[in-house]
Enzyme design. Structure first.
Site, PDB file in Angstrom:
ATOM      1  N   CYS A 155       0.795  -1.210   0.147  1.00 38.57           N
ATOM      2  CA  CYS A 155      -0.098   0.011   0.081  1.00 38.57           C
ATOM      3  C   CYS A 155       0.933   0.987   0.163  1.00 38.57           C
ATOM      4  CB  CYS A 155      -0.802  -0.031   1.367  1.00 38.57           C
ATOM      5  SG  CYS A 155      -0.021   0.124   2.719  1.00 38.57           S
ATOM      6  N   CYS A 169      -2.070   1.978  -4.278  1.00 43.32           N
ATOM      7  CA  CYS A 169      -0.888   2.386  -4.194  1.00 43.32           C
ATOM      8  C   CYS A 169      -0.694   2.456  -6.070  1.00 43.32           C
ATOM      9  CB  CYS A 169       0.942   2.012  -4.298  1.00 43.32           C
ATOM     10  SG  CYS A 169       0.313  -0.169  -4.717  1.00 43.32           S
ATOM     11  N   CYS A 214       3.585   0.526  -7.714  1.00 43.10           N
ATOM     12  CA  CYS A 214       3.801  -0.955  -7.592  1.00 43.10           C
ATOM     13  C   CYS A 214       4.147  -1.150  -9.142  1.00 43.10           C
ATOM     14  CB  CYS A 214       2.591  -2.183  -7.332  1.00 43.10           C
ATOM     15  SG  CYS A 214       1.486  -1.039  -6.133  1.00 43.10           S
TER      16      CYS A 214
END
Length: 130
Positions: free
Chosen positions: A9, A83, A87
């Site tokens: 996250c 996110c 990512c």
């Protein structure tokens, strides 16, 4: 086979830490658990720590860490939680996105339902690994 699961996250202080705590507790030796954030906070969200303590899981000693390509490459499953494009993506890795409310700034009564949803999602993930 031991599966490696990476929870990601933004701040690695709430959702991903709760998910990692649940997977460690519920998965035992069947899984290796990693967690990271795209912009890690200085410390774990104390309300997330309190919510997990209510269900007997201690995440107080965890520390937010930044996501690395190496962690993503190591993972069999990458679970993202808000996110977005931060990512890293590697072909061949299983990705899941869990749209969960960010517990940052919320009181314990608001964090409990998030915690409980994370627990159910972790149980579903574990079942899918068998």
């Amino acid at each position: 086979m031991t599966a490696t699961v990476l929870f990601v996250c933004v701040h690695n202080a709430g959702r991903s830490q709760m998910a990692a705590g649940f997977l460690r507790a519920l998965g035992g030796d069947r899984v290796q658990v990693l967690s990271a954030g795209s912009l890690p906070a200085d410390r774990i969200n104390p309300t997330a720590v309190a919510a997990m303590a209510e269900v007997g899981i201690d995440i107080a000693g965890e520390q937010p860490t930044v996501i690395t390509d190496a962690a993503v490459r190591q993972a069999d499953v990458v679970v993202t939680m808000g996110c977005g494009d931060a990512c890293p993506f590697f072909p061949g890795t299983r990705y899941e996105d869990w749209p969960l409310e960010d517990p940052a700034g919320l009181g314990i009564a608001s964090v409990r339902p998030i915690r409980d949803e994370i627990r159910q999602r972790v149980l579903d993930l574990l079942a899918s690994l068998d």
